[in-house]
Design a protein around this motif. Sequence first.
Motif, PDB file in Angstrom:
ATOM      1  N   GLN A  78       9.460 -52.260  -1.377  1.00 10.20           N
ATOM      2  CA  GLN A  78       9.707 -52.028   0.049  1.00 10.20           C
ATOM      3  C   GLN A  78       9.051 -53.131   0.861  1.00 10.20           C
ATOM      4  O   GLN A  78       7.874 -53.445   0.664  1.00 10.20           O
ATOM      5  CB  GLN A  78       9.155 -50.665   0.479  1.00 10.20           C
ATOM      6  N   ASP A  79       9.781 -53.690   1.773  1.00  7.94           N
ATOM      7  CA  ASP A  79       9.259 -54.762   2.625  1.00  7.94           C
ATOM      8  C   ASP A  79       8.759 -54.145   3.932  1.00  7.94           C
ATOM      9  O   ASP A  79       9.546 -53.723   4.775  1.00  7.94           O
ATOM     10  CB  ASP A  79      10.370 -55.783   2.900  1.00  7.94           C
ATOM     11  N   LYS A  80       7.431 -54.050   4.088  1.00 11.16           N
ATOM     12  CA  LYS A  80       6.845 -53.496   5.306  1.00 11.16           C
ATOM     13  C   LYS A  80       5.477 -54.127   5.533  1.00 11.16           C
ATOM     14  O   LYS A  80       4.842 -54.599   4.591  1.00 11.16           O
ATOM     15  CB  LYS A  80       6.729 -51.976   5.248  1.00 11.16           C
ATOM     16  N   PRO A  81       5.001 -54.139   6.772  1.00  9.44           N
ATOM     17  CA  PRO A  81       3.681 -54.725   7.061  1.00  9.44           C
ATOM     18  C   PRO A  81       2.582 -53.994   6.285  1.00  9.44           C
ATOM     19  O   PRO A  81       2.643 -52.783   6.077  1.00  9.44           O
ATOM     20  CB  PRO A  81       3.509 -54.516   8.570  1.00  9.44           C
ATOM     21  N   GLU A 108       0.900 -51.087   8.112  1.00 10.50           N
ATOM     22  CA  GLU A 108       1.701 -49.855   8.140  1.00 10.50           C
ATOM     23  C   GLU A 108       1.640 -49.134   6.806  1.00 10.50           C
ATOM     24  O   GLU A 108       1.484 -47.901   6.747  1.00 10.50           O
ATOM     25  CB  GLU A 108       3.150 -50.209   8.491  1.00 10.50           C
ATOM     26  N   ALA A 109       1.712 -49.888   5.710  1.00  9.28           N
ATOM     27  CA  ALA A 109       1.653 -49.276   4.381  1.00  9.28           C
ATOM     28  C   ALA A 109       0.300 -48.621   4.144  1.00  9.28           C
ATOM     29  O   ALA A 109       0.206 -47.493   3.650  1.00  9.28           O
ATOM     30  CB  ALA A 109       1.931 -50.329   3.317  1.00  9.28           C
ATOM     31  N   GLU A 134      -0.050 -45.361   6.313  1.00  6.53           N
ATOM     32  CA  GLU A 134       0.665 -44.196   5.780  1.00  6.53           C
ATOM     33  C   GLU A 134      -0.096 -43.567   4.615  1.00  6.53           C
ATOM     34  O   GLU A 134      -0.242 -42.352   4.535  1.00  6.53           O
ATOM     35  CB  GLU A 134       2.059 -44.620   5.321  1.00  6.53           C
TER      36      GLU A 134
END
Length: 738
Positions: A9-12, A15-16, A19
Amino acid sequence: MTDPVLDIQDKPLSEALGERYLSYALSTIMSRSLPDVRDGLKPVHRRLLFAMSQLKLDPSTPPKKCARVVGDVIGKFHPHGDTAVYDALVRLAQDFAVRYPLIDGQGNFGNIDGDNAAAMRYTEARLTDVAKALLEGIDEDTVDFRGTYDGEGEEPIVLPSAFPNLLANGSQGIAVGMATSIPPHNAEELCDALSHLIKKPDASIEDLVRLVPGPDFPTGGTLVEPAASIAESYRTGRGSFRLRAKWEVEKLGQGTWQIVVTEIPYQVQKSRLIEKIAELLAARKLFLLDDVRDESAEDIRLVLVPKNRNVDPDVLMESLFKTTDLETRFGLNMNVLDKDNVPRVMNLKEVLQAFLAHRIEVLERRSRHRLAKIDHRLEVLGGYLIAYLNLDEVIRIIREEDEPKKSLMATFSLTDVQAEAILNMRLRSLRKLEEFEIKKEHDALSAERADLIELLENEPRRWKAIAKQIAETRKRFGKATTLGARRTVIGDAPSAIIIPLEAMVEREPVTVFCSEKGWIRTVKGHQADTTDIKYKDGDRERFVLRVETTDKLVVLGTDGRFYTLGVDKLPRGRGFGEPLRLMIDLANDAELVTLFKHRPGRRLLVVASNGRGFQVEEDEVIAQTRGGKQVMTVGDGVEAKFCIPVEGDTVAAIGNNRKLLVFPLEEVPVMARGRGVMIQKYTDGSLSDLTTFKFADGLSWKSGDRTRVETDMSPWKGNRGTAGRVPPNGFPKNNRFT
């Protein structure tokens, strides 16, 4: 072999991480650290009690090995380490850790000294009456269940809880970003508050605090928190309670005595407490105490032996309260999970209301469950009655028909349940199917059904039923029982007992040496001959004070700031000592003006180099921190120069211009802080020396080895702030009085 499919998954990163940390935090808060306001339990405790109820470990049945219990818990409900689960089980069985134990342990379950329990293979456990009250109605659809971690079974989300466990046993836990700390309370007092709240739902916190005056700890002790503070803590849900050990003076004869401690504060390990007192004795910090002994058996008995029989017991205990865990503070932070699993801090009234709301819901669900059972039984009884009245035809249909169930339903207009009940009926039961008995049971169940319906429709009656249940709980676990008797005494807030420094420091004579460069040290005894005292090269003697170790020293810097030193804190020995600047925060551009022994109640005269000064109470210059206390305000180029004790009624000042002025002391104001007033006026010069004396006795000064006295000082007497006159013949050329 092909590579496995990766879920990328491509996310900052923030943010990861956010969560995942939020998921961890919620798991910690809801599944580990915070109790539920309804039953006062965390998941591991709830699972323990439920697993033991499934094993039929009632108070009346023989106990089973704790290893069996722990195995069931981690195998069915709580997939965590067995040590953690066993530790939770042990705590619920310790009567010194839990006010109302939920588990009855057989074997070694640890002690108040901090010793661990025996291994789980050696110990046994079963539920207590309190735990049974928490589980009462668990099989009657009183609470919701959810699937276990493996989906093979079910566990309760909350227990029915006929006992106010959250406040009665308290709770402690640390979650992510929040914590909970709830002390235990007396069950009878909680029941009284609950009953009062049922009668008067708008009751104030003050009304409830009168019924729940404070915590009731398993180990007893004396609560010495002021009543106003207790009420405020219960009003906000946050605060703390001051708890002291319970003690008494035991007379030994011939005027001697000793103190016996019979109860210690909650969660204090007795062995560690004794070690702490022994350490303080070894460090010579408890000089009112001679010895401490542990004579405990089943009950606690700590013996404190005073130094001598003239010691005041209250002062001795006050010194111990201030330095040891004979006095502790227990925090109050009623942060709990409400019925929606939302963590929040509740006050006393909100916690009690949440418990009552839960009990009402349990009563309604239990009544509806019983109602469904009655309806089913009435339906079956109706079928039995038809079968009895038509017994021959029923037997014929069962013997001859291929599908007797359908034939019975069609012939007698029976329901599926009725037909099934008739077919499942044993032949031996036919003799019991008498019309009178069936009707009798039917009538009784019909009356009970009508009563339940009326209960569910009548809210005042439901509250009356809850009040009756609470009254039964009060009787069952009240103060009249051994378990329910209040243990913690609600005492008065302690009066301000002044503890002399001798209580903390051994009093002995010492001599303080301070050099010109500010190196300070003490030597034991009052040294008459100081010629053998050595100083660093280029340094020399400046102050020599013969004092006691219990005295305080007052230091004045040229910046007008006063500092306070305890003599017992000064370095000892015949070395060079330590720099004074390491003990006080004397500014780098400031120098030492004076050093003297503090005498309470005395008045000082402080004067700056520009001739301005004032009187100040010596008690006002005492500083509580090493940063000191600013008393004299000095400007650029001005320094604090003199600080002398006030003796007599007259001030004598002489400048380096060789002008002497004498004026009444009352012309110098008494201030707590400031610049002061002009002492002597100078055209070309500054203040050289200053002293106070009694005008009627005259002014004295040193002249060589002799002391001269001028009794008639009238020629030099004037008003404060004037220039003065040339001093009498024979006055020292250095313009100094000493």
